[in-house]
Design a protein around this motif. Structure first.
Motif, PDB file in Angstrom:
ATOM      1  N   LEU A 163      80.900  71.400 -10.657  1.00 25.55           N
ATOM      2  CA  LEU A 163      79.805  70.474 -10.382  1.00 25.55           C
ATOM      3  C   LEU A 163      78.442  71.153 -10.349  1.00 25.55           C
ATOM      4  O   LEU A 163      77.419  70.506 -10.564  1.00 25.55           O
ATOM      5  CB  LEU A 163      80.043  69.765  -9.038  1.00 25.55           C
ATOM      6  CG  LEU A 163      81.248  68.834  -8.964  1.00 25.55           C
ATOM      7  CD1 LEU A 163      81.433  68.328  -7.536  1.00 25.55           C
ATOM      8  CD2 LEU A 163      81.086  67.663  -9.930  1.00 25.55           C
ATOM      9  N   SER A 164      78.432  72.461 -10.094  1.00 26.56           N
ATOM     10  CA  SER A 164      77.157  73.137  -9.843  1.00 26.56           C
ATOM     11  C   SER A 164      76.437  73.596 -11.100  1.00 26.56           C
ATOM     12  O   SER A 164      75.223  73.828 -11.072  1.00 26.56           O
ATOM     13  CB  SER A 164      77.377  74.350  -8.927  1.00 26.56           C
ATOM     14  OG  SER A 164      78.209  75.306  -9.559  1.00 26.56           O
ATOM     15  N   VAL A 165      77.142  73.749 -12.220  1.00 22.29           N
ATOM     16  CA  VAL A 165      76.494  74.266 -13.434  1.00 22.29           C
ATOM     17  C   VAL A 165      75.625  73.185 -14.072  1.00 22.29           C
ATOM     18  O   VAL A 165      75.845  71.987 -13.891  1.00 22.29           O
ATOM     19  CB  VAL A 165      77.529  74.782 -14.457  1.00 22.29           C
ATOM     20  CG1 VAL A 165      78.228  76.015 -13.925  1.00 22.29           C
ATOM     21  CG2 VAL A 165      78.528  73.700 -14.819  1.00 22.29           C
ATOM     22  N   ASP A 166      74.646  73.635 -14.851  1.00 22.92           N
ATOM     23  CA  ASP A 166      73.768  72.699 -15.547  1.00 22.92           C
ATOM     24  C   ASP A 166      74.500  71.960 -16.665  1.00 22.92           C
ATOM     25  O   ASP A 166      74.237  70.781 -16.921  1.00 22.92           O
ATOM     26  CB  ASP A 166      72.565  73.437 -16.155  1.00 22.92           C
ATOM     27  CG  ASP A 166      71.705  74.110 -15.098  1.00 22.92           C
ATOM     28  OD1 ASP A 166      71.385  73.454 -14.091  1.00 22.92           O
ATOM     29  OD2 ASP A 166      71.363  75.298 -15.276  1.00 22.92           O
ATOM     30  N   LEU A 167      75.436  72.676 -17.322  1.00 23.50           N
ATOM     31  CA  LEU A 167      76.157  72.081 -18.449  1.00 23.50           C
ATOM     32  C   LEU A 167      77.640  72.430 -18.332  1.00 23.50           C
ATOM     33  O   LEU A 167      78.009  73.602 -18.277  1.00 23.50           O
ATOM     34  CB  LEU A 167      75.609  72.599 -19.779  1.00 23.50           C
ATOM     35  CG  LEU A 167      76.372  72.175 -21.043  1.00 23.50           C
ATOM     36  CD1 LEU A 167      76.380  70.661 -21.200  1.00 23.50           C
ATOM     37  CD2 LEU A 167      75.778  72.842 -22.283  1.00 23.50           C
ATOM     38  N   ARG A 196      73.138  63.924 -12.667  1.00 24.44           N
ATOM     39  CA  ARG A 196      72.822  65.141 -11.906  1.00 24.44           C
ATOM     40  C   ARG A 196      73.051  66.400 -12.731  1.00 24.44           C
ATOM     41  O   ARG A 196      72.488  67.455 -12.438  1.00 24.44           O
ATOM     42  CB  ARG A 196      73.689  65.211 -10.641  1.00 24.44           C
ATOM     43  CG  ARG A 196      73.374  64.131  -9.615  1.00 24.44           C
ATOM     44  CD  ARG A 196      74.340  64.173  -8.459  1.00 24.44           C
ATOM     45  NE  ARG A 196      74.500  65.512  -7.901  1.00 24.44           N
ATOM     46  CZ  ARG A 196      75.441  65.826  -7.019  1.00 24.44           C
ATOM     47  NH1 ARG A 196      76.307  64.919  -6.615  1.00 24.44           N
ATOM     48  NH2 ARG A 196      75.523  67.052  -6.542  1.00 24.44           N
ATOM     49  N   GLY A 197      73.888  66.317 -13.736  1.00 18.54           N
ATOM     50  CA  GLY A 197      74.181  67.459 -14.596  1.00 18.54           C
ATOM     51  C   GLY A 197      74.844  66.960 -15.864  1.00 18.54           C
ATOM     52  O   GLY A 197      75.467  65.883 -15.874  1.00 18.54           O
ATOM     53  N   SER A 198      74.713  67.699 -16.943  1.00 18.21           N
ATOM     54  CA  SER A 198      75.208  67.251 -18.250  1.00 18.21           C
ATOM     55  C   SER A 198      76.641  67.692 -18.500  1.00 18.21           C
ATOM     56  O   SER A 198      77.090  68.726 -18.005  1.00 18.21           O
ATOM     57  CB  SER A 198      74.308  67.786 -19.365  1.00 18.21           C
ATOM     58  OG  SER A 198      73.004  67.251 -19.253  1.00 18.21           O
TER      59      SER A 198
END
Length: 261
Positions: A163-167, A196-198
């Protein structure tokens, strides 16, 4: 310029400041500065810019390694002569990485072998070079890892990584039917990352077919709807791209084989 210009004291100071790699190109930069009669501040900017570029390159490589991206899958390595078809205007938009800025998703859909994983990983590598955090997983392996994490009470920590990564890149999504636990994990990923993120998903099946792979129809509808409502659809068709990646015998090897025959 004479190499003795770079004194031992200068080398020691650069290394103490962790700028030792500047020494690799310093002789050439000194020669260039003398030839062009470069002002001191321009020369300083030049050598420090070299160091910034070097550090950025190393950081991008480390991000790509942590992301588990295939190092051979790069935008510049894609064979544009391949007999595959997709929306070139949409692809150019995706290459701009603006979808990451708006936390949009991408569905890369097409038959086996047309280069879906290549293009997804290439976008991931470009994102790493731009400073984004990326993580790539074959979907089945990710689900198995989450299942095992439940057994040793690390499930929450593993989910936070996703969940924390940008992609987040999920490869080969929707190949197999998911059980209730796997469906819940995908539901949580899709809903928590919504706006929230891709996510980039590659699949042999279109999003309208993903619903049938979930064990829970309600979770399926909620998860897929969130994804598709905020996703670009890159549909690829054509011949297999993998034939272009097949290793070929060198000319000398072929000659040796003929002699042996």
């Amino acid at each position: 310029m004479s190499p003795d210009i770079i004194t031992a004291d200068l080398k020691q100071v650069l290394k103490r400041l962790k700028l030792g790699p500047i020494l690799d190109t310093l002789p050439e930069r000194l020669a260039l500065a003398r030839q062009q009669k470069m002002p001191h501040q321009d020369f300083l900017l030049l050598i420090l810019s070299d160091e910034v570029t070097r550090r950025d390159s190393i950081s991008a490589q480390l991000r790509a390694q942590r992301a588990r991206l295939d190092p051979g899958h790069q935008l510049e390595a894609w064979d544009a002569t391949a007999n595959v078809r997709y929306d070139a205007e949409l692809w150019n938009e995706l290459c701009s990485l603006r979808f990451l800025e708006t936390h949009a998703h991408v569905a890369v859909v097409g038959p086996v072998g047309v280069g879906k994983t290549f293009l997804a990983h290439a976008l991931g590598a470009a994102a790493c070079r731009r400073g984004y955090s990326v993580l790539a997983h074959p979907c089945d392996r990710m689900l198995k890892a989450l299942r095992h994490a439940r057994l040793d009470a690390t499930h929450e920590a593993e989910l936070r990584k996703l969940l924390s990564v940008d992609l987040l890149i999920l490869d080969d999504f929707g190949l197999d039917a998911m059980d209730a636990t796997e469906s819940r994990d995908i539901y949580e990923l899709f809903t928590e990352r919504h706006r929230r993120g891709s996510i980039i998903v590659t699949s042999n099946r279109g999003p309208d077919e993903w619903l049938a792979t979930f064990a829970d129809p309600v979770r399926a509808q909620a998860a897929v709807d969130r994804f598709t409502s905020n996703a670009y659809d890159l549909v690829i068709d054509g011949e297999s791209y993998r034939a272009r990646q097949k290793p070929a015998l060198s000319r000398s090897s072929k000659t040796g084989s003929r002699r042996a025959a």
